[in-house]
Design a protein around this motif. Structure first.
Motif, PDB file in Angstrom:
ATOM      1  N   PRO A  65     -86.452  86.911  15.601  1.00  0.00           N
ATOM      2  CA  PRO A  65     -85.376  86.290  14.814  1.00  0.00           C
ATOM      3  C   PRO A  65     -84.882  87.191  13.684  1.00  0.00           C
ATOM      4  N   ALA A  66     -85.761  87.943  13.067  1.00  0.00           N
ATOM      5  CA  ALA A  66     -85.341  88.853  11.992  1.00  0.00           C
ATOM      6  C   ALA A  66     -84.422  89.953  12.530  1.00  0.00           C
ATOM      7  N   GLN A  67     -84.719  90.490  13.712  1.00  0.00           N
ATOM      8  CA  GLN A  67     -83.873  91.525  14.311  1.00  0.00           C
ATOM      9  C   GLN A  67     -82.499  90.961  14.677  1.00  0.00           C
TER      10      GLN A  67
ATOM     11  N   ALA B 283     -76.170  89.951  10.596  1.00  0.00           N
ATOM     12  CA  ALA B 283     -75.321  88.776  10.396  1.00  0.00           C
ATOM     13  C   ALA B 283     -74.757  88.793   8.982  1.00  0.00           C
ATOM     14  N   PRO B 284     -73.484  88.422   8.808  1.00  0.00           N
ATOM     15  CA  PRO B 284     -72.909  88.406   7.464  1.00  0.00           C
ATOM     16  C   PRO B 284     -73.598  87.379   6.552  1.00  0.00           C
TER      17      PRO B 284
ATOM     18  N   ARG C 277     -81.149  80.982  10.963  1.00  0.00           N
ATOM     19  CA  ARG C 277     -79.973  80.745  11.811  1.00  0.00           C
ATOM     20  C   ARG C 277     -78.762  81.459  11.236  1.00  0.00           C
ATOM     21  N   PHE C 278     -77.755  81.648  12.092  1.00  0.00           N
ATOM     22  CA  PHE C 278     -76.475  82.169  11.619  1.00  0.00           C
ATOM     23  C   PHE C 278     -75.812  81.099  10.768  1.00  0.00           C
ATOM     24  N   ARG C 279     -75.199  81.534   9.673  1.00  0.00           N
ATOM     25  CA  ARG C 279     -74.484  80.582   8.824  1.00  0.00           C
ATOM     26  C   ARG C 279     -73.002  80.930   8.905  1.00  0.00           C
TER      27      ARG C 279
END
Length: 99
Positions: free
Chosen positions: A74-76, A81-82, A88-90
């Motif tokens: 998950p960290a990779q 991601a901005p 999770r993606f925000r």
């Protein structure tokens, strides 16, 4: 003897609601006659012993085994991601409402 006559071509033109000139009737008579002759030749060759096919050679699906490969952590996944939160993606709300 030809099955396609100029009168038949004119009749087909009337059924299709297409106005045909005499030149077009003459040209189409020859073309349609050639088509009917070729279909008759194919019908002569087709026999019940020969199965109908869609391809000249048999086709076969090639499947690979479904084996899990290397996976990202998950960290990779989130490293570029901005914005992210709680793993999770925000993203901004697209409906104008906070959820």
């Amino acid at each position: 003897m030809s099955e396609i006559t100029p009168d038949l071509v004119r009749h087909l033109g009337v059924l299709a609601r297409i106005q045909l000139s005499d030149e077009e009737v003459g040209r189409l008579t020859g073309q349609l006659d050639a088509i009917v002759d070729n279909i008759a030749k194919v019908s002569e060759v087709a026999t019940p012993e020969v199965p109908a096919t869609s391809h000249p050679i048999p086709l076969e699906n090639v499947f690979r085994s479904d084996v899990a490969g290397d996976q990202l952590t998950p960290a990779q996944v989130l490293q570029n991601a901005p914005d992210s939160a709680d793993g999770r993606f925000r993203v901004t709300a697209i409906l104008g409402e906070e959820q």
